[in-house]
Scaffold this active site. Sequence first.
Site, PDB file in Angstrom:
ATOM      1  N   LYS A  65       1.081  -1.035   0.193  1.00 25.33           N
ATOM      2  CA  LYS A  65       0.115  -0.051   0.540  1.00 25.33           C
ATOM      3  C   LYS A  65       0.935   1.057  -0.103  1.00 25.33           C
ATOM      4  CE  LYS A  65      -4.159  -2.221   2.545  1.00 25.33           C
ATOM      5  NZ  LYS A  65      -4.721  -2.060   3.187  1.00 25.33           N
ATOM      6  N   HIS A 114      -0.408  -5.502  18.283  1.00 21.97           N
ATOM      7  CA  HIS A 114      -1.242  -6.308  18.716  1.00 21.97           C
ATOM      8  C   HIS A 114      -2.231  -5.903  19.739  1.00 21.97           C
ATOM      9  CE1 HIS A 114       1.636  -8.701  16.668  1.00 21.97           C
ATOM     10  NE2 HIS A 114       0.762  -9.508  15.418  1.00 21.97           N
TER      11      HIS A 114
END
Length: 129
Positions: A65, A114
Site C-alpha cells: 500500500k 496487536h
Amino acid sequence: MVIILIKGIGTDIVDISRIKPENLDRLAKKVLSDSEYSIFGEISLAKRKIEFFAGRFAVKEAFFKSMGTGVRKFSMKDVEVLNDELGAPLIHISEVIKKYYEIENSFVHVSISHDGQYAVSFVLVEEPG
C-alpha cells in the site's frame, strides 16, 4: 540541513479472528519467507502463531500500500519481517521489488501492534534527499 523525502506510507489491519487454525499452515507457507516460516514453526502456542502470522501479513500489505499498489506480480515472500536484537521489527525487501519501485537507496520503517483480535502495521518508506 538534511532533507528526507517520503516515498510512501501504508497501513493495514488484520482481524485475527478471521484466521482459522486449520488453514494457518497453508497460508503461512504462501505468505512467509523461509526465515519467517522457521520462526513461525518454533512458536508452540496456537494463539501466538496466529498473532505472528497476522502481524507479518499486515506488514506486507502495508508495504505494498505504501507503494500505491497491491501485491501485483510479486510474492508476499519478497517482503520479509525479522526482528533486531531488541525485538523491534525490521523489514527486508527483495532486490527485485527495490528495483521495480525504485527504492534501492530508501529506508523502510515498520511498526506492528496487536490488540485483542487485531494486528495492525504501519510502513513508511523514505528516500534520502
